[in-house]
Design a protein around this motif. Sequence first.
Motif, short mmCIF file in Angstrom:
data_model
loop_
_atom_site.label_atom_id
_atom_site.label_comp_id
_atom_site.label_asym_id
_atom_site.label_seq_id
_atom_site.Cartn_x
_atom_site.Cartn_y
_atom_site.Cartn_z
N TYR A 187 -16.96 -49.94 9.96
CA TYR A 187 -18.32 -49.50 10.23
C TYR A 187 -19.05 -50.48 11.14
O TYR A 187 -19.95 -50.10 11.88
CB TYR A 187 -19.08 -49.33 8.91
CG TYR A 187 -18.58 -48.17 8.07
CD1 TYR A 187 -18.69 -46.87 8.54
CD2 TYR A 187 -17.99 -48.38 6.83
CE1 TYR A 187 -18.23 -45.80 7.79
CE2 TYR A 187 -17.53 -47.32 6.07
CZ TYR A 187 -17.65 -46.03 6.57
OH TYR A 187 -17.18 -44.97 5.83
N LEU A 190 -18.68 -49.32 14.59
CA LEU A 190 -19.55 -48.18 14.86
C LEU A 190 -20.98 -48.62 15.13
O LEU A 190 -21.62 -48.15 16.07
CB LEU A 190 -19.54 -47.24 13.65
CG LEU A 190 -18.33 -46.35 13.42
CD1 LEU A 190 -18.44 -45.68 12.07
CD2 LEU A 190 -18.21 -45.31 14.52
N SER A 193 -22.49 -49.91 18.47
CA SER A 193 -22.78 -48.98 19.56
C SER A 193 -24.19 -48.41 19.46
O SER A 193 -24.60 -47.91 18.41
CB SER A 193 -21.77 -47.82 19.53
OG SER A 193 -22.14 -46.80 20.43
N THR A 196 -24.31 -44.70 18.48
CA THR A 196 -24.19 -44.37 17.06
C THR A 196 -25.56 -44.19 16.43
O THR A 196 -25.78 -43.24 15.66
CB THR A 196 -23.43 -45.48 16.32
OG1 THR A 196 -22.10 -45.55 16.82
CG2 THR A 196 -23.39 -45.22 14.82
N TRP A 197 -26.49 -45.06 16.74
CA TRP A 197 -27.82 -44.99 16.12
C TRP A 197 -28.57 -43.72 16.51
O TRP A 197 -29.26 -43.13 15.69
CB TRP A 197 -28.62 -46.24 16.49
CG TRP A 197 -28.05 -47.48 15.88
CD1 TRP A 197 -27.17 -48.35 16.45
CD2 TRP A 197 -28.26 -47.95 14.54
NE1 TRP A 197 -26.82 -49.35 15.56
CE2 TRP A 197 -27.48 -49.14 14.39
CE3 TRP A 197 -29.03 -47.50 13.47
CZ2 TRP A 197 -27.46 -49.86 13.20
CZ3 TRP A 197 -29.01 -48.23 12.29
CH2 TRP A 197 -28.23 -49.40 12.17
N ILE A 307 -20.67 -35.65 17.26
CA ILE A 307 -19.89 -36.55 16.41
C ILE A 307 -18.41 -36.49 16.78
O ILE A 307 -17.73 -37.51 16.92
CB ILE A 307 -20.08 -36.19 14.93
CG1 ILE A 307 -21.49 -36.57 14.46
CG2 ILE A 307 -19.04 -36.88 14.04
CD1 ILE A 307 -21.84 -36.08 13.07
N ARG A 310 -17.67 -38.09 20.36
CA ARG A 310 -17.96 -39.50 20.61
C ARG A 310 -16.97 -40.46 19.93
O ARG A 310 -17.18 -41.66 19.94
CB ARG A 310 -19.39 -39.84 20.15
CG ARG A 310 -20.49 -39.11 20.93
CD ARG A 310 -20.54 -39.53 22.39
NE ARG A 310 -21.61 -38.85 23.11
CZ ARG A 310 -21.44 -37.75 23.83
NH1 ARG A 310 -20.24 -37.19 23.91
NH2 ARG A 310 -22.46 -37.20 24.46
N LEU A 320 -17.45 -41.95 11.80
CA LEU A 320 -18.73 -41.67 12.46
C LEU A 320 -19.47 -40.55 11.73
O LEU A 320 -20.70 -40.60 11.57
CB LEU A 320 -18.50 -41.29 13.92
CG LEU A 320 -19.76 -40.93 14.73
CD1 LEU A 320 -20.76 -42.08 14.73
CD2 LEU A 320 -19.39 -40.54 16.16
N ALA A 324 -23.20 -41.02 10.31
CA ALA A 324 -24.27 -40.16 10.82
C ALA A 324 -24.81 -39.24 9.73
O ALA A 324 -26.04 -39.08 9.59
CB ALA A 324 -23.75 -39.34 12.00
N VAL A 377 -17.67 -44.29 20.62
CA VAL A 377 -18.42 -45.24 19.80
C VAL A 377 -17.50 -46.17 19.02
O VAL A 377 -17.94 -47.18 18.49
CB VAL A 377 -19.37 -44.50 18.83
CG1 VAL A 377 -20.42 -43.73 19.58
CG2 VAL A 377 -18.59 -43.59 17.90
#
Length: 388
Positions: A187, A190, A193, A196-197, A307, A310, A320, A324, A377
């Motif tokens: 994580y 992840l 990136s 990701t946010w 998702i 990426r 991811l 998310a 990501v």
Amino acid sequence: MAGFVLAALNLRPALAGVSPLLPSIMADLGLTPSQGGAITTVMVLCLGLLGPVAPALAGRMGLDRTLLAGLVLLAAGVALRSAPGLVALYAGAALAGTAIAIMNVAMPGIVKQHFPGRIGLMTGVYVSFLVGGAAVASASAVPLAERAGWRAAAGSAAVLALAAVALWAPQAVRRHGGGGRAGHRPYRALLRSRTTWFVMAFMGLQSLTFYIVLAWLPTIFQSAGIPADQAGYLLSLTNIAQIAATLTVPVHAGKALSQVPHVVVAGVLTIAGYAGVLLAPATVPWLWMIVLGLGQGASIALALLIIALRAPDAASVTALSAVAQSSGYVLAALGPLAIGLLHEATGGWTVPLLAGAAACVVQIATGVVAGRPAPAVVPAAAIEELRS
């Protein structure tokens, strides 16, 4: 394919089948609006907090068996939620929410694993059945409750889950049926990136605006003088309209370099639907539901497509998806409860609906960044670096 489709059909009935029944549930159990909204909130909060369970299960027994475990848990949770007593109501809701969390996170990884060359198409297929399940549940809830009571209506989703268990089990338990160990993706990689946010924020905001509608739209229509069964049909209509968007938007957007134009159009349509319900809920409500459904259907499809696009492989997509959807659904869980509290405080639906429309504006802003072309990501180099 049949098992995959029926599993997708189970992702929303346990949620969508409750909102048309809220007035009956609240009247029978003596619940306040915020307590009634908390039924959906508990489920959506579990969708957020327990999403990371799916990558852990997938790492041990594969994605296919993880999905099977989610279906079994869903049937148990729905059955418990329909049992007598407030403890059973909320505990069953939590169990069903946990099951849907596992399934939600696993599905994009299953698409990446089994259909790597058809991500846009298969995302469209499974999201279409996702919203189709919501449409069937919301349309049938009140008529079924009138014949057999709200507990039987709310518990009917368990039958659908058991049917999916029977159909998906051969895929999951056959030799190598776990789809291989999905492995873990760090994580930390992840969260390094920036993309990701924004994927997390876009997923959360479109979920928040969706669950506001799912939880309270029938009640809003009933407050405007529309009969309960028609209010349930209108909620079903918006879910049917979502199918048109989910069948087409991912296929087109999946081939495009950027998903930004699709994100903007989807958000604008959602705002227009909110505005129609706010300004004239009893005037051509079917039109507002079609517009709202097109916007929300496109939004959820785009969130799940982004998702899948990426991340480079099934394990990374699952990771991811967990990040998310977990953060997103924690945010979304605030929606039904907040709307209930705003309604209690103001005595009307104007302020709650304006708050929902404002969330749609922020949804567009985050989606514009998430939808831009970007490197994966979870780049392979970062994974190897963290492993070493």
